[in-house]
Design a protein around this motif. Structure first.
Motif, mmCIF file in Angstrom:
data_model
loop_
_atom_site.group_PDB
_atom_site.id
_atom_site.type_symbol
_atom_site.label_atom_id
_atom_site.label_comp_id
_atom_site.label_asym_id
_atom_site.label_seq_id
_atom_site.Cartn_x
_atom_site.Cartn_y
_atom_site.Cartn_z
ATOM 1 N N LEU A 4 0.816 -1.217 0.000
ATOM 2 C CA LEU A 4 0.000 0.000 0.000
ATOM 3 C C LEU A 4 0.846 1.263 0.000
ATOM 4 O O LEU A 4 0.413 2.289 -0.537
ATOM 5 C CB LEU A 4 -0.926 0.018 1.223
ATOM 6 C CG LEU A 4 -1.952 -1.122 1.326
ATOM 7 C CD1 LEU A 4 -2.800 -0.948 2.567
ATOM 8 C CD2 LEU A 4 -2.821 -1.178 0.084
ATOM 9 N N ARG A 5 2.008 1.202 0.593
ATOM 10 C CA ARG A 5 2.829 2.400 0.751
ATOM 11 C C ARG A 5 3.978 2.460 -0.253
ATOM 12 O O ARG A 5 4.553 3.516 -0.515
ATOM 13 C CB ARG A 5 3.390 2.436 2.187
ATOM 14 C CG ARG A 5 4.055 3.739 2.571
ATOM 15 C CD ARG A 5 4.605 3.644 3.986
ATOM 16 N NE ARG A 5 5.110 4.915 4.437
ATOM 17 C CZ ARG A 5 4.373 5.830 5.044
ATOM 18 N NH1 ARG A 5 3.100 5.582 5.273
ATOM 19 N NH2 ARG A 5 4.881 6.975 5.428
ATOM 20 N N GLY A 6 4.328 1.307 -0.812
ATOM 21 C CA GLY A 6 5.534 1.235 -1.621
ATOM 22 C C GLY A 6 6.737 1.014 -0.726
ATOM 23 O O GLY A 6 6.704 1.288 0.475
ATOM 24 N N GLY A 7 7.825 0.514 -1.276
ATOM 25 C CA GLY A 7 9.017 0.269 -0.476
ATOM 26 C C GLY A 7 9.864 -0.822 -1.098
ATOM 27 O O GLY A 7 9.822 -1.037 -2.316
ATOM 28 N N ALA A 8 10.632 -1.510 -0.260
ATOM 29 C CA ALA A 8 11.593 -2.495 -0.751
ATOM 30 C C ALA A 8 11.335 -3.858 -0.126
ATOM 31 O O ALA A 8 10.959 -3.963 1.039
ATOM 32 C CB ALA A 8 13.018 -2.046 -0.448
ATOM 33 N N GLY A 15 8.032 2.453 2.557
ATOM 34 C CA GLY A 15 8.464 3.848 2.571
ATOM 35 C C GLY A 15 9.900 4.091 2.168
ATOM 36 O O GLY A 15 10.299 5.243 1.987
ATOM 37 N N ILE A 16 10.714 3.036 2.015
ATOM 38 C CA ILE A 16 12.105 3.240 1.621
ATOM 39 C C ILE A 16 12.177 3.344 0.107
ATOM 40 O O ILE A 16 11.323 2.812 -0.610
ATOM 41 C CB ILE A 16 12.988 2.089 2.157
ATOM 42 C CG1 ILE A 16 14.456 2.530 2.239
ATOM 43 C CG2 ILE A 16 12.838 0.849 1.311
ATOM 44 C CD1 ILE A 16 15.324 1.603 3.055
ATOM 45 N N GLY A 17 13.200 4.047 -0.387
ATOM 46 C CA GLY A 17 13.243 4.403 -1.798
ATOM 47 C C GLY A 17 13.328 3.241 -2.765
ATOM 48 O O GLY A 17 12.595 3.174 -3.738
ATOM 49 N N SER A 18 14.245 2.287 -2.501
ATOM 50 C CA SER A 18 14.454 1.202 -3.441
ATOM 51 C C SER A 18 15.109 0.026 -2.729
ATOM 52 O O SER A 18 15.604 0.151 -1.601
ATOM 53 C CB SER A 18 15.345 1.659 -4.605
ATOM 54 O OG SER A 18 16.652 1.955 -4.122
ATOM 55 N N GLU A 36 16.265 -12.628 -3.787
ATOM 56 C CA GLU A 36 15.129 -11.948 -4.415
ATOM 57 C C GLU A 36 15.087 -10.510 -3.928
ATOM 58 O O GLU A 36 15.261 -10.249 -2.737
ATOM 59 C CB GLU A 36 13.830 -12.674 -4.040
ATOM 60 C CG GLU A 36 12.574 -12.069 -4.637
ATOM 61 C CD GLU A 36 11.322 -12.795 -4.168
ATOM 62 O OE1 GLU A 36 10.260 -12.151 -4.105
ATOM 63 O OE2 GLU A 36 11.421 -14.006 -3.848
ATOM 64 N N GLU A 37 14.901 -9.587 -4.831
ATOM 65 C CA GLU A 37 14.770 -8.179 -4.460
ATOM 66 C C GLU A 37 13.722 -7.515 -5.343
ATOM 67 O O GLU A 37 13.613 -7.806 -6.537
ATOM 68 C CB GLU A 37 16.110 -7.448 -4.579
ATOM 69 C CG GLU A 37 16.790 -7.539 -5.921
ATOM 70 C CD GLU A 37 18.152 -6.859 -5.908
ATOM 71 O OE1 GLU A 37 18.199 -5.657 -6.212
ATOM 72 O OE2 GLU A 37 19.135 -7.528 -5.592
ATOM 73 N N ARG A 38 12.929 -6.660 -4.716
ATOM 74 C CA ARG A 38 11.818 -6.050 -5.445
ATOM 75 C C ARG A 38 11.543 -4.672 -4.862
ATOM 76 O O ARG A 38 11.588 -4.488 -3.641
ATOM 77 C CB ARG A 38 10.589 -6.953 -5.324
ATOM 78 C CG ARG A 38 9.418 -6.534 -6.182
ATOM 79 C CD ARG A 38 8.384 -7.657 -6.306
ATOM 80 N NE ARG A 38 7.749 -7.962 -5.034
ATOM 81 C CZ ARG A 38 7.867 -9.101 -4.382
ATOM 82 N NH1 ARG A 38 8.660 -10.047 -4.863
ATOM 83 N NH2 ARG A 38 7.229 -9.303 -3.250
ATOM 84 N N THR A 39 11.260 -3.719 -5.724
ATOM 85 C CA THR A 39 10.886 -2.373 -5.301
ATOM 86 C C THR A 39 9.453 -2.104 -5.721
ATOM 87 O O THR A 39 9.099 -2.266 -6.892
ATOM 88 C CB THR A 39 11.814 -1.314 -5.926
ATOM 89 O OG1 THR A 39 13.162 -1.569 -5.536
ATOM 90 C CG2 THR A 39 11.414 0.078 -5.466
ATOM 91 N N VAL A 40 8.608 -1.728 -4.751
ATOM 92 C CA VAL A 40 7.208 -1.396 -5.023
ATOM 93 C C VAL A 40 7.082 0.120 -5.007
ATOM 94 O O VAL A 40 7.355 0.763 -3.986
ATOM 95 C CB VAL A 40 6.269 -2.027 -3.974
ATOM 96 C CG1 VAL A 40 4.820 -1.659 -4.282
ATOM 97 C CG2 VAL A 40 6.441 -3.535 -3.951
ATOM 98 N N GLY A 41 6.696 0.700 -6.123
ATOM 99 C CA GLY A 41 6.588 2.152 -6.216
ATOM 100 C C GLY A 41 5.403 2.686 -5.430
ATOM 101 O O GLY A 41 4.386 2.000 -5.268
ATOM 102 N N PRO A 42 5.487 3.920 -4.930
ATOM 103 C CA PRO A 42 4.364 4.508 -4.173
ATOM 104 C C PRO A 42 3.117 4.686 -5.026
ATOM 105 O O PRO A 42 2.009 4.699 -4.498
ATOM 106 C CB PRO A 42 4.933 5.858 -3.718
ATOM 107 C CG PRO A 42 6.084 6.150 -4.633
ATOM 108 C CD PRO A 42 6.645 4.816 -5.020
ATOM 109 N N GLU A 43 3.281 4.830 -6.358
ATOM 110 C CA GLU A 43 2.105 4.994 -7.209
ATOM 111 C C GLU A 43 1.251 3.733 -7.197
ATOM 112 O O GLU A 43 0.017 3.790 -7.120
ATOM 113 C CB GLU A 43 2.524 5.317 -8.655
ATOM 114 C CG GLU A 43 3.288 6.617 -8.808
ATOM 115 C CD GLU A 43 4.774 6.450 -8.524
ATOM 116 O OE1 GLU A 43 5.196 5.290 -8.281
ATOM 117 O OE2 GLU A 43 5.509 7.456 -8.533
ATOM 118 N N LEU A 44 1.910 2.562 -7.252
ATOM 119 C CA LEU A 44 1.183 1.300 -7.194
ATOM 120 C C LEU A 44 0.484 1.153 -5.849
ATOM 121 O O LEU A 44 -0.658 0.684 -5.761
ATOM 122 C CB LEU A 44 2.141 0.131 -7.427
ATOM 123 C CG LEU A 44 1.532 -1.280 -7.399
ATOM 124 C CD1 LEU A 44 0.467 -1.412 -8.475
ATOM 125 C CD2 LEU A 44 2.614 -2.337 -7.571
ATOM 126 N N GLY A 45 1.170 1.565 -4.773
ATOM 127 C CA GLY A 45 0.566 1.504 -3.453
ATOM 128 C C GLY A 45 -0.664 2.386 -3.351
ATOM 129 O O GLY A 45 -1.692 1.980 -2.790
#
Length: 554
Positions: A74-78, A221-224, A377-386
């Motif tokens: 929901l918030r985006g993050g790493a 909430g973290i950038g990437s 495994e590493e993944r970044t969820v953007g705030p727009e998707l959240g």
């Protein structure tokens, strides 16, 4: 039914008001979040900046400030999945054992002859004895280094096992000791990762063990993912070594018991060091960013009494010699020991800027990871998707709420309106409890809330249908309402208890998002039963006391 004591009425009303007050900060989410972050940052720094004071003043201090934290989706993050290299700890254990065993065997040099270490697997130590006919004596000395294992699975077992192959004494870790080391390493890694993430003030991270040697890390909430890896991906193993040699050839044979490591400051320079450190970062008690004598960024550190004694004894005995400071298998600096350092404190300087010195201080203060972590495994969820997920969840919840309210009013009239008001209070109490316990809301959690909206009026439907049945038997209004609640009680309890059991099973056996769904579902069930049986009953009592109807139509 109509004899609700005054104290109970106040309790019911008070709980509803408390739920509304606790959930209210979520209506001003961004403002309250800035207030909380500024308050936390000022407490950690011991001072308040003007910007922080402005953020703190935006929300009254006498009001609750708890929020429902937003999860990664929901918030985006790493998101990271890391595998802990436990084999590194096995090797370190054997390296630490060798000096002790070597010194013990050296006391019997006249009998055993020369003793030297030879190459071996990571979890073994191979010691060559010059006089193989004295191997029994060497084995007896080595067995003194064993320690009994104290654990549920390792009772009556030692940590070391010994075998003999010709003139070689083989020392290996037992299976029970390996299991104990692996479990301890994972637990220590979990705690250190949690401390490192908490140091930078991130909100509600998810850090949990997966399987036997893996760790799941999710930080909203973290950038990437790269930023998160930079924070926790470094083992930050600080060690101080004796310098054996210095050169430009990285492939030089270091000799048994030595290692070759590159220098960070000096390009193309490699140091040959004694593999066993004199002092390790585990004996550090504090690390702070600072500046060296030339005004360049540095990190000031301090040892505990044990580390200070080792550091002081070595620098006293080796004046004029080089002393290497190593961080994660790279030589940060190799200063010359000009005088004994007995204060237990020192400074690390080199090619670093202010941001790097601050990050290094955070890593050292949180402690060294016991082993390297490999990121699978590493993944970044953007705030727009959240934000899209939040909007979709709010739309689903709003549509469900409106349809349920419309259905209840059309089917049950005034009593349906009472049920709809109770549903609103149910949602307020649900969010109030989630805010109070600091729960993290994810997409499955939103699904649990939407499901709660649909199930919340189920108890009211059972009660109202029972009241209808009683009215058909020509009983009075009061008796029909009383019998409706009495007859529906068992069905309501059975239905909600069985669903609550399922939620408990999901919470115990599930992980991550499944747990979030179980939590919201369970809390929603409890608040639904309370509002359906207590709140709607109280509203009906107030209405009846005011209007005194002769007939009733549900």
């Amino acid at each position: 039914m109509f004899q609700i004591p005054t104290w109970r009425r106040f309790v019911i009303i008070g709980l509803c008001v408390l739920g509304i007050v606790l959930s209210m900060p979520n209506l001003f989410y961004e403002r309250v979040e800035q207030h909380n972050d500024a308050l936390q940052a000022s407490e950690r720094a011991g001072m308040v900046t003007q910007e922080q004071a402005d953020a703190i003043s935006r929300w009254p201090s006498f009001l609750p400030s708890g929020l429902v934290n937003l999860g990664l989706d929901l918030r985006g993050g790493a998101h990271l999945l890391a595998e802990v290299q436990v084999a590194d700890v096995y090797r370190a254990r054997m390296n630490a054992l060798w000096p002790e065993l070597r010194d013990a065997l050296a006391l019997e040099r006249e009998t055993l002859g020369g003793v030297r270490r030879v190459s071996a697997p990571q979890d073994e130590l191979h010691v060559e004895i010059e006089n193989p006919d004295q191997m029994a004596r060497a084995l007896e000395i080595a067995r003194r280094k064993t320690t009994p294992i104290v654990s549920l699975t390792g009772m009556n077992q030692d940590d070391l096992a010994f075998t003999v192959d010709g003139n070689t004494l083989i020392v290996r870790l037992t299976d029970a000791e390996k299991r104990l080391i692996a479990d301890r390493t994972i637990q220590q890694s979990l705690e250190i990762v949690r401390r490192r993430v908490d140091e930078v003030g991130t909100r509600e991270p998810t850090i949990m063990r997966q399987g036997s040697d893996r760790i799941l890390i999710q930080v909203p909430g973290i950038g990437s993912a790269d930023e998160l890896k930079a924070l926790i991906g470094t083992t930050a193993q600080l060690t101080f070594h004796q310098v054996v040699g210095r050169g430009t050839d990285p492939n030089v044979a270091p000799g048994l018991g030595n290692i070759v490591l590159p220098s960070i400051d000096e390009t193309g320079i490699y140091y040959t060091l004694d593999e066993v450190p004199v002092v390790t970062g585990e004996e550090l008690t504090d690390a702070r960013p600072g500046f060296d004598r030339m005004g360049a960024p540095a990190v000031d550190f301090r040892f505990n009494p044990s580390g200070a004694r080792k550091f002081g004894a070595y620098t006293t005995a080796n004046q004029g010699q080089l002393f290497a400071i190593v961080l994660d298998n790279e030589v940060i600096s190799a200063p010359q020991i000009r005088e004994p350092i007995t204060t237990g404190s020192g400074s690390i300087s080199g090619a670093m800027n202010a941001e790097q010195s601050n990050r290094l201080a955070v890593l050292l203060r949180a402690g060294a990871l016991p082993a390297e972590m490999e990121f699978l495994e590493e993944r970044t969820v953007g705030p727009e998707l959240g934000q899209d997920s939040i909007d979709a969840g709010m739309l689903a919840g709003s549509v469900g709420f409106v349809l349920v309210v419309a259905f209840m009013i059309l089917c049950y009239g005034l009593f349906g309106l009472f049920a709809s008001i109770a549903l609103s209070l149910n949602m307020a109490m649900l969010f109030g409890i989630l805010s109070l316990i600091g729960a993290t809301l994810t997409l499955p959690g939103i699904a649990g809330i939407v499901l709660t909206i649909g199930m919340a009026v189920d108890a009211n439907v059972l009660v109202y249908e029972r009241i209808r049945e009683e009215l058909r038997t020509s009983k009075g209004v009061v008796r029909a309402i009383e019998r409706g609640y009495e007859n529906a009680m068992s069905a309501i309890v059975d239905a909600n208890v069985t669903t609550l059991i399922i939620a408990a099973i999901l919470f115990m056996l599930g992980s991550g998002p499944v747990k979030g769904f179980a939590v919201t579902l369970a809390i929603g069930l409890i608040t639904s039963v309370f509002t359906a049986l207590m709140v709607t009953r109280l509203m009906i009592v107030f209405w009846f006391e005011r209007t005194r109807p002769k007939t009733l139509e549900v």
